[in-house]
Write a protein that holds these residues in place. Structure first.
Motif, PDB file in Angstrom:
ATOM      1  N   MET A 160      -3.974  -5.172  11.520  1.00  0.00           N
ATOM      2  CA  MET A 160      -3.077  -4.028  11.640  1.00  0.00           C
ATOM      3  C   MET A 160      -1.674  -4.350  11.139  1.00  0.00           C
ATOM      4  SD  MET A 160      -1.926  -1.891  15.054  1.00  0.00           S
ATOM      5  CE  MET A 160      -0.628  -3.071  15.505  1.00  0.00           C
ATOM      6  N   VAL A 161      -1.150  -3.453  10.322  1.00  0.00           N
ATOM      7  CA  VAL A 161       0.265  -3.421   9.978  1.00  0.00           C
ATOM      8  C   VAL A 161       0.930  -2.434  10.933  1.00  0.00           C
ATOM      9  CG1 VAL A 161       1.954  -2.694   8.244  1.00  0.00           C
ATOM     10  CG2 VAL A 161      -0.073  -3.993   7.549  1.00  0.00           C
ATOM     11  N   ARG A 162       1.970  -2.880  11.634  1.00  0.00           N
ATOM     12  CA  ARG A 162       2.742  -1.982  12.512  1.00  0.00           C
ATOM     13  C   ARG A 162       4.128  -1.793  11.929  1.00  0.00           C
ATOM     14  NH1 ARG A 162       6.672  -1.676  16.395  1.00  0.00           N
ATOM     15  NH2 ARG A 162       7.175  -3.886  16.182  1.00  0.00           N
ATOM     16  N   LEU A 163       4.492  -0.552  11.683  1.00  0.00           N
ATOM     17  CA  LEU A 163       5.813  -0.225  11.149  1.00  0.00           C
ATOM     18  C   LEU A 163       6.519   0.676  12.159  1.00  0.00           C
ATOM     19  CD1 LEU A 163       4.758   0.558   7.466  1.00  0.00           C
ATOM     20  CD2 LEU A 163       5.595  -1.618   8.395  1.00  0.00           C
ATOM     21  N   TYR A 200       8.027  -6.590   8.250  1.00  0.00           N
ATOM     22  CA  TYR A 200       7.618  -6.180   9.585  1.00  0.00           C
ATOM     23  C   TYR A 200       6.262  -6.715  10.009  1.00  0.00           C
ATOM     24  CZ  TYR A 200      11.506  -2.909   9.577  1.00  0.00           C
ATOM     25  OH  TYR A 200      12.764  -2.365   9.557  1.00  0.00           O
ATOM     26  N   SER A 201       5.489  -7.243   9.086  1.00  0.00           N
ATOM     27  CA  SER A 201       4.121  -7.617   9.425  1.00  0.00           C
ATOM     28  C   SER A 201       3.654  -8.788   8.574  1.00  0.00           C
ATOM     29  CB  SER A 201       3.189  -6.418   9.198  1.00  0.00           C
ATOM     30  OG  SER A 201       1.838  -6.780   9.390  1.00  0.00           O
ATOM     31  N   ASN A 202       2.861  -9.669   9.192  1.00  0.00           N
ATOM     32  CA  ASN A 202       2.191 -10.766   8.488  1.00  0.00           C
ATOM     33  C   ASN A 202       0.753 -10.429   8.136  1.00  0.00           C
ATOM     34  OD1 ASN A 202       4.232 -12.946   8.512  1.00  0.00           O
ATOM     35  ND2 ASN A 202       4.047 -12.770  10.736  1.00  0.00           N
ATOM     36  N   ALA A 203       0.339  -9.177   8.356  1.00  0.00           N
ATOM     37  CA  ALA A 203      -1.071  -8.814   8.183  1.00  0.00           C
ATOM     38  C   ALA A 203      -1.524  -8.838   6.734  1.00  0.00           C
ATOM     39  CB  ALA A 203      -1.325  -7.430   8.781  1.00  0.00           C
ATOM     40  N   LEU A 204      -0.592  -8.702   5.809  1.00  0.00           N
ATOM     41  CA  LEU A 204      -0.949  -8.648   4.396  1.00  0.00           C
ATOM     42  C   LEU A 204      -0.886 -10.065   3.825  1.00  0.00           C
ATOM     43  CD1 LEU A 204      -1.664  -6.537   2.218  1.00  0.00           C
ATOM     44  CD2 LEU A 204       0.747  -6.514   1.581  1.00  0.00           C
ATOM     45  N   TYR A 205      -2.017 -10.760   3.875  1.00  0.00           N
ATOM     46  CA  TYR A 205      -2.048 -12.150   3.413  1.00  0.00           C
ATOM     47  C   TYR A 205      -3.283 -12.378   2.550  1.00  0.00           C
ATOM     48  CZ  TYR A 205      -5.415 -12.694   7.264  1.00  0.00           C
ATOM     49  OH  TYR A 205      -6.483 -12.557   8.115  1.00  0.00           O
ATOM     50  N   LEU A 206      -3.153 -13.305   1.619  1.00  0.00           N
ATOM     51  CA  LEU A 206      -4.282 -13.718   0.794  1.00  0.00           C
ATOM     52  C   LEU A 206      -5.218 -14.554   1.660  1.00  0.00           C
ATOM     53  CD1 LEU A 206      -4.851 -13.283  -2.265  1.00  0.00           C
ATOM     54  CD2 LEU A 206      -4.106 -15.644  -2.604  1.00  0.00           C
ATOM     55  N   THR A 240       0.844   2.859  11.855  1.00  0.00           N
ATOM     56  CA  THR A 240      -0.022   1.689  11.727  1.00  0.00           C
ATOM     57  C   THR A 240      -1.160   1.978  10.751  1.00  0.00           C
ATOM     58  OG1 THR A 240      -1.539   2.257  13.545  1.00  0.00           O
ATOM     59  CG2 THR A 240       0.446   1.030  14.128  1.00  0.00           C
ATOM     60  N   PHE A 241      -1.632   0.938  10.126  1.00  0.00           N
ATOM     61  CA  PHE A 241      -2.875   0.986   9.357  1.00  0.00           C
ATOM     62  C   PHE A 241      -3.419  -0.428   9.283  1.00  0.00           C
ATOM     63  CE2 PHE A 241       0.607   0.557   6.340  1.00  0.00           C
ATOM     64  CZ  PHE A 241       0.195  -0.461   5.493  1.00  0.00           C
ATOM     65  N   ARG A 242      -4.694  -0.550   8.958  1.00  0.00           N
ATOM     66  CA  ARG A 242      -5.302  -1.877   8.834  1.00  0.00           C
ATOM     67  C   ARG A 242      -5.570  -2.183   7.376  1.00  0.00           C
ATOM     68  NH1 ARG A 242     -10.190  -3.532  12.065  1.00  0.00           N
ATOM     69  NH2 ARG A 242     -11.005  -1.415  11.823  1.00  0.00           N
ATOM     70  N   VAL A 243      -5.381  -3.447   7.042  1.00  0.00           N
ATOM     71  CA  VAL A 243      -5.470  -3.837   5.640  1.00  0.00           C
ATOM     72  C   VAL A 243      -6.081  -5.228   5.525  1.00  0.00           C
ATOM     73  CG1 VAL A 243      -3.107  -4.775   5.678  1.00  0.00           C
ATOM     74  CG2 VAL A 243      -4.141  -4.091   3.494  1.00  0.00           C
ATOM     75  N   GLY A 244      -6.821  -5.435   4.470  1.00  0.00           N
ATOM     76  CA  GLY A 244      -7.344  -6.754   4.127  1.00  0.00           C
ATOM     77  C   GLY A 244      -7.349  -6.918   2.624  1.00  0.00           C
TER      78      GLY A 244
END
Length: 680
Positions: free
Chosen positions: A572-575, A549-555, A509-513
């Motif tokens: 959080m991105v969970r892989l 795998y994740s919707n966390a990476l969004y504009l 996991t990691f967090r991204v914005g």
């Protein structure tokens, strides 16, 4: 403009795959992975549900509440209770605390009061006219309370209007709200022990609950300033002062006002004036993206400040971002739309508004709050899949329109999870600028083809938050971050893992914005394409596409120029590690993030986590990793992915991979980690 530099990602694929002894790379992740994810169960399922009491409104003697600056005043003790009518319990307790809404209404106009609201005109003809009414915010969560009580919980929603009327000075009523919460819990404990409470207006109102309340399992939900109250109460609970009721003093340390076992706290759109945290309890904070009241989403600071606590009771922490939600609609009494700005996403009257209406907002709110308590208080394991990040929202937690059309709503609520330190292995929490060159394992951090790679923080030297401390014009977080920017066709972040054994964990996991930028400073027009690659010490690699795998990476949606519009939140991105097929998880060498096309990212909290339990990847009898052999489906996905990459290969066959896996198993080494920065 994109550069003409060769694509490093494609070249590495071309080199690695044909050279069997130099290492292998496999590409997993079907594009439909999110759509195939399990669906969490509904909290509204009535099978086995109990009959529920009518909402019982009780009043008790006033108490004196205090403020750190020496202010003290009388506060009403008034609450609404729902409880199961069937079964002997004992039933866990959930207490709700509303926020600082207006307290009185006069002919439709609402306002704060300095006294009682319930005033009537004299009776002339028929019934008296009630011209000044109390605004009963505490009744606004009964849609959740009724259902939760049906599933075996005593639910108490307390009235804090007296605090609302008097909290302009001092700490804005934070301490007073905490004292009020604890006094209501004291009353419940007394009722459970004796069947009555002498100071109630009806002392035996809850006699049937004697011996049926489980005071070892207490959960709190607070909304707005109530959210700060239910979080602050954790510290007050451990150092309780005296309780002063009208006519009686309960000294500190008495049997009556002993600390309570608060096991779960849910902060709903909370204020957070003092950067408080939530130690020794399972904690969740919900951030409405379109909050027009606490528009700087201060609850994000609670999550950041809580995620790395040293705890005597190790507990999980959660951050939820509800994309279409405002501040008010979770409470049925708060009927007005608090979002009054003009924004293409958050304005309810915008042509393509992304807002939830009140019903839709309460649909996801009820699921999130009720399933949280049912799982972490009631040990109802049917909800563990959602709270471990492995299941999607149920249909009745999605907007009505999407449910009716059969559409899932995975992108409506973003869940971030921080497990206790015993259940995670931190690579880097990016707390200092050292993360530009070295992670917490002592391994090197580096980038290639990046135009900018910087450390940033929103915390000023004074301790306050500067939302522009990171490249986004609005970053709602207090954690340190790494910022990576590239206009090249490809860029890469790499962190060395030093022969790391991660077999005790199930997820990377990691967090991204993505930063919000104005047109003058080169904003992105879409979220970057991104892949994660794990490589072991034998040179075997596996890569998966993060968007699968994740919707966390969004504009960030909304107007970037609007101070209540687009905003950067770290999600959080969970892989799942099981998707990185063909890698020896006892001997990981590196993690790489590869970005295709223009990229701007704010990153933190790189770690392996045991979100759903220990991952079993090796056969201990033979020491041969059992998951090193890719499936035929995975090989097909590999071939398909490589065909789309310039310079790609893909001639290695399944039997060749299996033989190589057996060969490499003989070279396994013991884990060694140089933990240079573990105490940062």
């Amino acid at each position: 403009m994109l550069s003409n530099k060769p694509t490093r990602f494609s070249i590495s694929c071309a080199l690695v795959v044909p050279l069997a002894l130099s290492g292998l790379i496999a590409f997993g992740a079907a594009s439909s992975n999110l759509q195939q994810q399990d669906i969490a169960p509904s909290v509204r399922e009535q099978a086995g549900a109990s009959r529920v009491s009518e909402p019982l409104d009780y009043r008790s003697s006033q108490i004196i509440v205090t403020d750190p600056e020496g202010i003290a005043y009388n506060a009403d003790v008034n609450a609404l209770v729902r409880y199961p009518l069937d079964g002997d319990g004992p039933f866990p307790v959930v207490l709700y605390l509303h926020g600082r809404h207006v307290t009185c209404s006069y002919l439709g106009n609402e306002f704060l009061s300095t006294g009682e609201c319930d005033l009537e005109l004299p009776r002339v003809l028929g019934q008296p006219v009630n011209v000044i009414k109390s605004v009963d915010s505490y009744k606004g969560y009964d849609y959740m309370a009724r259902n939760l009580a049906a599933h075996g919980y005593v639910v108490v929603s307390i009235n804090a209007n007296d605090v609302n009327d008097k909290d302009l000075a001092g700490d804005a009523g934070v301490q007073a709200r905490s004292e009020l919460i604890l006094h209501h819990l004291d009353i419940l404990r007394e009722i459970n022990e004796t069947g009555f409470y002498s100071k109630l207006d009806q002392p035996y109102l809850f006699a049937s609950l004697r011996g049926k309340i489980d005071m070892t399992k207490v959960g709190l939900m607070g909304h707005s300033r109530g959210g700060q109250g239910v979080t602050h109460v954790l510290s007050v609970n451990q150092a309780r002062g005296p309780t002063i009721e009208v006519g009686e003093l309960r000294p500190a340390g008495s049997t009556f006002n002993q600390p309570h076992n608060i096991r779960a706290v849910f902060a709903l759109a909370p204020t957070n004036f003092d950067f408080i945290n939530a130690p020794n309890t399972t904690f969740a904070v919900l951030l409405p993206y379109c909050d027009g009241d606490v528009s700087n989403l201060q609850g994000a600071f609670m999550y950041d400040e809580s995620r790395n606590l040293e705890e005597t009771t190790p507990s999980r922490k959660f951050q939820l971002v509800a994309m279409g939600a405002n501040h008010n609609f979770y409470n049925t009494t708060w009927s007005g739309d608090d979002y009054s700005n003009q924004d293409p996403l958050c304005s309810s009257n915008a042509e393509n508004s992304g807002r939830d209406d009140p019903i839709d907002q309460r649909r996801h709110g009820e699921f999130l709050m009720s399933s949280f308590f049912r799982h972490f208080l009631g040990n109802e394991t049917i909800f563990s899949s959602y709270w471990s990040g492995m299941a999607s929202l149920p249909a009745d937690a999605c907007p009505v329109q999407s449910t009716n059309s059969g559409q899932r709503c995975d992108d409506r609520v973003h869940l971030s999870i921080q497990t206790p330190k015993q259940q995670r292995l931190e690579i880097d929490n990016t707390s200092t600028s050292l993360s530009l060159t070295m992670n917490q394992l002592g391994g090197a951090n580096s980038t290639s083809d990046a135009d900018r790679f910087e450390f940033c923080s929103t915390r000023n030297d004074s301790g306050s938050v500067n939302s522009t401390g990171c490249p986004s014009v609005r970053t709602w977080a207090t954690s340190g971050q790494l910022y990576l920017e590239s206009d090249n066709s490809e860029s890469q972040f790499k962190t060395i893992l030093n022969d790391l054994d991660v077999t005790a964990y199930d997820s990377l996991t990691f967090r991204v914005g993505i930063p919000v930028k104005t047109s003058e400073n080169n904003p992105l027009t879409s979220a970057p394409e991104m892949h994660a690659i794990l490589t072991d010490t034998f040179g075997q690699s596996a890569a998966i596409e993060i968007s699968s795998y994740s919707n966390a990476l969004y504009l960030p949606p909304g107007d970037p120029l609007n101070t209540e519009g687009a905003k950067t939140l770290l999600n959080m991105v969970r892989l799942p590690l099981a998707s990185f097929q063909g890698v020896n998880f006892e001997h990981l060498a590196s993690l790489e993030l590869v970005h295709i096309g223009p990229t701007q990212l704010q990153l933190t909290d790189f770690q392996f986590q045991a979100l759903a339990g220990e991952l079993k990847l090796a056969n201990t009898d033979t020491e041969n990793p059992t998951d090193l052999e890719p499936s035929e489906n995975n090989m097909a996905e590999t071939a398909s992915f490589l065909d789309g990459q310039s310079g790609g290969g893909g001639s290695t066959t399944l039997p060749g991979l299996a033989v190589l896996a057996l060969m490499l198993s003989a070279f396994k080494r013991k884990r060694t980690v140089n933990c240079v920065r573990c105490n940062d």
